[in-house]
Structures are given as C-alpha cells and as structure tokens.
Enzyme design. Structure first.
Site, short mmCIF file in Angstrom:
data_model
loop_
_atom_site.label_atom_id
_atom_site.label_comp_id
_atom_site.label_asym_id
_atom_site.label_seq_id
_atom_site.Cartn_x
_atom_site.Cartn_y
_atom_site.Cartn_z
N ASP A 1 168.78 66.22 32.56
CA ASP A 1 167.95 65.02 32.57
C ASP A 1 166.48 65.36 32.77
O ASP A 1 166.15 66.49 33.20
CB ASP A 1 168.43 64.10 33.72
CG ASP A 1 168.34 62.63 33.35
OD1 ASP A 1 167.48 62.27 32.52
OD2 ASP A 1 169.12 61.83 33.91
N ASP B 1 169.53 54.56 28.14
CA ASP B 1 170.17 54.10 29.37
C ASP B 1 170.75 52.71 29.20
O ASP B 1 171.46 52.21 30.08
CB ASP B 1 169.15 54.09 30.52
CG ASP B 1 169.06 55.45 31.20
OD1 ASP B 1 169.94 56.29 30.96
OD2 ASP B 1 168.10 55.66 31.96
C1 GLA Z 1 168.54 58.85 34.18
C2 GLA Z 1 169.61 58.98 33.12
C3 GLA Z 1 170.86 58.27 33.55
C4 GLA Z 1 171.34 58.82 34.87
C5 GLA Z 1 170.23 58.75 35.89
C6 GLA Z 1 170.61 59.48 37.17
O1 GLA Z 1 168.08 57.56 34.26
O2 GLA Z 1 169.14 58.50 31.89
O3 GLA Z 1 171.87 58.38 32.58
O4 GLA Z 1 171.76 60.15 34.68
O5 GLA Z 1 169.02 59.32 35.41
O6 GLA Z 1 169.64 59.38 38.12
#
Ligand code: GLA
Length: 738
Positions: free
Chosen positions: A469, A539
């Site tokens: 990430d 997301d």
């Molecule tokens: C980001 C990612 C999510 C998740 C969160 C965890 O927002 O896009 O899918 O992994 O971080 O904190």
C-alpha cells in the site's frame, strides 16, 4: 520554418533499418498490423512520417508525396522555439538551444524476450550532448515502446528542463480524446471529448501515486466520436509511476501534437559529466477496431511482456479489510480463513492492523515502519497464521506499506533523517495526522524498504501474496538526502529508488504475488506493473460504481490485473444496498475476490458465493487471459452496461450485462455481441442464475454471426419470488462453441 523534404530513396524491410548511399534512411518499424515510419538520414534531421495501419513497401516509397506528417520525430528546444518541444536543456555556459542531427542507427534483437530495439542516435552540432531515441517492437503485439536516453558527454553539468518520453503528431481532424479522471474512491472515470484548438493537458503531481485523479494513458479516436469496436484508434500509455504530463497541443499546423513524459515541473534534472538520463517508456498502439481493439493490444502486450506473471491465473482471495478493519486477532483471522476456504477460495490476505510493538496499529495514526507483529493480537505470530492457512488448504497473504512511517513509530524516533522533509520546515503529516513518507532517494531507505519484504519472506517463505500500500502523497518538497543543488531531483529520484527496491525484490522473489494498492487505485499504471501482479482498482467496492470505474480502467489494463471484490451490503462507501447476485456479477468481471466478513453472511449467501467461486474457476482463463470487447458503455446512460471476454481461439466467451438504472417498462437497448467467430455456433448457458425459470435461450445454440448482428434480449428483471425482488438486474452468459 520546417522545410518539407521529398524522400530521395526508400528501402524497406519489415522491422529493419536500411542505410542507403544517397544518405536517406527510412526506419520502418513494423508490428503484425501497424507501421511506424521514420526518416533518419545521417547528418540530417530525424523525421516522423507515419504511424497507423501496416502499409506496403510501395506506399512507404510514396509516403512523402502523399503529404504525411514529415515533422521532427523528437522536437527539441532551440531553433524556431515557437512550437512545443519534447526536450529542453541549459548547457553549462547558459546556452538554451539544441540543434541535433542523426549520428547513427542501430537495431538489436533481444533473444530473451523476442523484441527488437531500434535506436536512432543524435548529436548536437556544437555541444557535447547526445540522444538515443529508442523504439521497441514486438513480433506478436501491436505495441511500440519509445524512450530516450540523454547523455552529457561534456565536462560541466547540463540542466534538463523538459525531457519527454515521446512525441507523436496526429493529423488534425475530428479527433476525440478518451482519458480517465477521478479521485479517491471514484477512480478510472471515463472522459471523452473532441480535441479543439489549444492545449489539453493531463497531469499528476502527487509525487508517490499517480492514478487517482487522472491517468497516464489516453486513447485518440481518429474518425470522429469514439466507437468501441470500429474506427482507427491510437493508444498511448506512459509507463511511469511518478509525476507525469501528457498534453496535446492543437495549433495551426494541421496537427494535434501529443507529448508524454515525466512532469518536469519543479523537477529540473542536473546531468553531470558522463551521466545518462533515461526517460520512462511511452507505449503506443494503433488499432482499426476501435477503443476495445486498442485495449486488447495493450492487454495482450501487458500480459505477455509488462505485467508481473501476466500469463498466470490469479487466486480467488478474501481480504480482511472491510470485514474487520484494524480489528485483527488470531481467532478472527482463523475464522475468516475457514470461511473463505469453505467457499472454495484459494488465498486469505490479512490487511492493515497486525503490527507495532511500542506503538500499536489499532488505527491509522501509528506504527508504519515498525514491522514487528503485535503479539497482543497475534500470540502465535505470522507463523501461526501461515500454519492456519495451510490447515485450511489455502495460501496466506499480508498487507504492508513499506514506503511510509508515522511520527508515532520507533522508526521515526530512530531515523528522523529518513523522511521527506524540507530544510528549516516543520514536518507535514498525512493520514491519521501522523503519516510521513520515507525518502526513497536515499539508498539507506531503499535498503530498509527492501528489508521489510526480505525479512517477511525469509522468515515466512510460505507467504504467497503481498498487498503493498501507499497512502500518502509527497506532502512537502524536500529531501534530507539529496544535496542542496539537487533538491529538484526529489520527485524523480524517489521513483528511481522505488524501482531499484522492486528490482531487488523481484530478483529474489519472482513468484510471490504483489498487489499495488495506493489508497485504492493510486497505482494503476504500467510503470509499476513490471513488478506487481495486479492493482486494487479502488477503495470503493460498491458494485454499481465499480461498473463505471472498471469500465474506464479496462481501457488500458487487463482483467487479470484488476482486483475486484464482493463486499457487504449496505456498501461501506456508498451505503447502497445491492443484492449479492449483482455484486458477484460485477466482481466476476475482474480478478475475483471477497472483501467482506463472511461471519455476517447467511448460509444461503455463502452457498451462492461457493457456487459463484466454483463457476469463476471455470471461466477464469477466459476472463483473465481472453480478449475484451466492450459493448454498451455505462457512460452512454442507456440504462445498462455490457462487455464480454472471448478466448483467443474464439471457442469460448463470457458475456456480462448489468442494468445501471431502473424504471418500470423502460426500453433498454439490445446489445450486439462482438469478437465471436461468425461461423461458429455457440451454446448459451446462464451463470450465477437466480431466476426460478431459465432464460428462453438457455441451452440453445446460435451462430456467432447472429449473436454479433442481433444479440440476445435481456429481461428487465429477475424472475424470483416476490420477497426477493429488487431494483437490480444482471446477467452472465457463457457462450461455448459446439
Ligand atoms: C488503504 C487501502 C485499503 C486498506 C487500508 C488499510 O486505504 O486502499 O484497501 O488496505 O489502506 O489501512
């Protein structure tokens, strides 16, 4: 003024360069169905002549008389500085001009990957600066990559003010641009507009991620309003993970001038004696089968040559994020593993929240950088989870965000010099009020980031998947590592450092699946995909909004790389309640996964998913390795969207149809299929069926010709018991050749 020069002599051989006694040198770069024709006469200018459908030797011989472009193939700043330039520099003596001539042409075949690289070398007539302008062609894919190596052969430092990867003139006309825009949780939105006079610019300045708000890829439809399956279409994808700039200048010259490269803003690059600066590649494609044709070219090239493990099928997974968020614990993980295994899933991924020993990762305000397991939550550590996965017959994956730290972390306390920060300024913090970006320009930080992965993989070699990430942009311009006079290198050196780390990881761990996630879809780009197997599209997991986002994303990226998960209802981002059937039918058009707490699902729902997962396993090769044909765009607002994937041999296909709005007795278009063999006969089977009665054409056979000329009628809704009725409808049909 640029003078038109008739070609004196032409010699052609597919993909080769021929030098002639008369000095004129035609460079004919050909792929199975396209030609890029250039004129690189030694001692003369380097000229672009043609890009498009493959043309014959005799047409090439007469190209110049037909009045094709005949413009500088890579315009530089200096003489006649009125137009836009791809390259602009300041020499050590302050001179700001370039005046280049062709010095040499070379062709080299790469036996390992089958590609051929043609390099046109240029030198400045008076200054010690040279360019290698490279073109990579593939024998089986209609994609040509171009990039430039700029070398300072002199003693003093040359400053690069602009350094584009490539330039393409496109004949002025009713040319339409398709590009992607958006924002967090709304990535990959399609924008289509005609090119008008003036400059249209698409750019990114995030510093770390580059595909939330716009994308480094575009398509140009040359024959008026963009069509999915007809019309000449050029695709251009800048293969870069950092700040970019693509712009099209429509001036008075009869051409739309496309430039694409690293965004040079606040990024002037000092090139010392003997140094070479290499731009990222710009991948170009041409298709006369419309936007979908250009997409298929990108997808095929990507799977075969650019995407990590692009020809491998992806596992069906459950990711813990939307199921439990930061509430990680051993029991919960075990339960999720058991559930996904019982539904036929193949992999479980533990998301954020598992690490931190001094500060705990109970929310997003601490611990990034402290990649030690939180034994309060996981008393048996990662090994306990790996063992549990094995017990359930599935693989185990884990979330990390190795480019980042928090001001509340051991790492920051020990190494405040590792973060990106301007001299004499307070730190600027991001997510959780404490997130900081590590300075990947610094080789020590590169080691640190490599070690995050290396330590995990060494200790737990059974880790099968990493979700990588990146949840912050560069929030203040400043490198504590770079010298004062090289501060403007930050944006570029960050990504050079990133690539070095990824090279090391892939050299050691070629098989681990790595997902590029970056606050959702921030890293959907061909720059990172050589090291990543896939990316998280967004997301936002709302199935209806995903129809739009995945549609846009599919312009440039194949389904095998597009992570698409079934999530809860109401959805956690839109709060919309969408039935499981529709959520599943959307997720099954990409790389299928789940992002849900299975504990909260009913037995009936689990059963539905079990069957869907089983079905997906059967169609997975078609979806993940087949050819896309987009049929009905959700952006046309006609009430439905539809696309299909066809196997390379055209003997199997999967057709998707999703209703996007609901009105009683509405009239929806009947969707004509595409990509089938007109002479083959296909038997229709509905997948994920919920209706009490089969569709009228269930089990019946139709020729590809009929399906492509007429399509099949989709009922407006599902024939289900009254209490199960709702305002969504979707269909997946399998079309198997007899
Ligand atoms: C980001 C990612 C999510 C998740 C969160 C965890 O927002 O896009 O899918 O992994 O971080 O904190």
């Amino acid at each position: 003024m640029k003078f038109y020069k008739p070609l004196s002599t032409v010699i052609l051989m597919s993909g080769l360069v021929f030098a002639l006694p008369l000095k004129a040198e035609i460079v004919n770069l050909s792929t199975p169905s396209t030609s890029l024709v250039l004129d690189a006469e030694k001692g003369g200018p380097f000229r672009f002549l043609y890009y498009g459908d493959k043309i014959s030797a005799s047409d090439i011989a007469n190209l110049a008389s037909a009045g094709t472009a005949n413009r500088d193939a890579y315009p530089v700043y200096g003489n006649y500085p009125q137009g836009e330039a791809a390259l602009s520099v300041t020499h050590p003596d302050g001179n700001m001009t370039l005046d280049m001539e062709v010095a040499d042409i070379k062709t080299s075949a790469n036996e390992a990957d089958g590609s051929t690289v043609t390099t046109v070398s240029m030198r400045d007539k008076s200054y010690p600066i040279s360019l290698d302008i490279n073109y990579r062609t593939w024998p089986e894919e209609d994609v040509i990559e171009t990039w430039v190596d700029i070398t300072n052969n002199g003693k003093g430092a040359v400053t690069l003010n602009r350094f584009m990867s490539g330039y393409l003139p496109v004949r002025y006309g009713d040319v339409w641009l398709s590009s992607l825009y958006g924002s967090w949780a709304n990535e990959g939105r399609l924008n289509q507009e005609p090119l008008r006079h003036g400059v249209k610019m698409i750019k990114n300045k995030d510093g770390v991620r580059n595909s939330h708000t716009s994308h480094a890829e575009i398509m140009l439809s040359l024959d008026g309003k963009p069509m999915e399956n007809t019309g000449r279409t050029i695709g251009a994808a800048l293969c870069y993970s950092g700040n970019y700039k693509l712009f099209i200048d429509t001036d008075d010259s009869n051409y739309h001038h496309l430039f694409a490269g690293i965004n040079e803003e606040n990024s002037a690059y000092n090139l010392k004696k003997g140094e070479t600066f290499s731009t990222p590649a710009l991948a170009l494609t041409f298709s006369d089968e419309g936007l979908s044709g250009a997409s298929r070219n990108f997808h095929r090239w990507g799977r075969n040559h650019r995407l990590a493990n692009g020809n491998e099928l992806r596992k069906i997974l459950l990711n813990s994020w939307e199921g439990v968020y930061f509430d990680i614990n051993e029991e919960g993980m075990a339960q999720m593993m058991k559930d996904i295994a019982s539904m036929g899933g193949e992999l479980f991924v533990m998301d954020d929240g598992w690490f931190g020993d001094k500060y705990y990762r109970d929310n997003d305000s601490a611990s990034l950088g402290d990649w030690t397991v939180d034994t309060r939550k996981l008393p048996h550590g990662i090994q306990g989870l790996v063992d549990e996965a094995e017990k359930n017959g599935i693989k185990f994956g884990i979330w990390i965000e190795p480019e980042m730290t928090n001001s509340r972390s051991r790492l920051y306390a020990e190494h405040p010099e590792y973060i990106i920060k301007a001299e004499n300024r307070d730190i600027v913090e991001g997510r959780g009020g404490t997130q900081l970006v590590l300075d990947l320009a610094n080789p020590k930080v590169q080691d640190l980031v490599f070690n995050v992965v290396d330590t995990l993989m060494t200790k737990y070699p059974l880790i099968d998947y990493i979700k990588w990430d990146a949840n912050a942009p560069i929030m203040q311009h400043g490198s504590q590592y770079l010298t004062r006079d090289n501060q403007s290198h930050l944006y570029i050196d960050y990504h050079k450092g990133f690539e070095k780390v990824l090279d090391r990881i892939r050299a050691k761990y070629p098989d681990v699946t790595i997902q590029a996630c970056a606050s959702g879809g921030g890293r959907a780009n061909w720059g990172v995909l050589p090291w990543f197997d896939e990316f998280w599209v967004s997301d936002n997991t709302d199935a209806l909004q995903r129809v739009y986002m995945q549609w846009g994303t599919s312009y440039f990226f194949p389904a095998v790389a597009m992570a698409s998960h079934i999530s809860a209802a109401p959805n956690h981002q839109t709060f919309r309640t969408i039935p499981l059937k529709y959520r599943t039918d959307v997720a099954m058009s990409g790389r299928l996964g789940m992002e849900i707490q299975p504990k909260n699902m009913t037995d009936e729902e689990k059963d539905f998913c079990r069957r869907a997962i089983n079905t997906y396993k059967e169609i997975r090769p078609i979806v993940q390795q087949g050819d896309i044909y987009r049929l009905l765009s959700p952006y046309d607002n006609l009430g439905a969207a539809s696309l299909m994937y066809v196997s390379p041999r055209k003997d199997d296909a999967v057709y998707y149809w999703w209703k996007t709005e609901t009105f009683v007795n509405q009239q929806l278009p009947r969707v004509k299929m595409a990509g089938l063999d007109p002479d083959k006969t296909y038997t229709v089977t509905e997948l994920n069926r919920i209706d009490n009665t089969p569709l009228p054409y269930e089990g019946k056979s139709f020729t590809g010709r009929f399906l492509m000329d007429n399509g099949l009628e989709m009922p407006l809704d599902h024939n289900v018991d009254y209490h199960k009725r709702n305002d969504y409808a979707s269909r997946i049909l399998r079309l198997k050749a007899n």
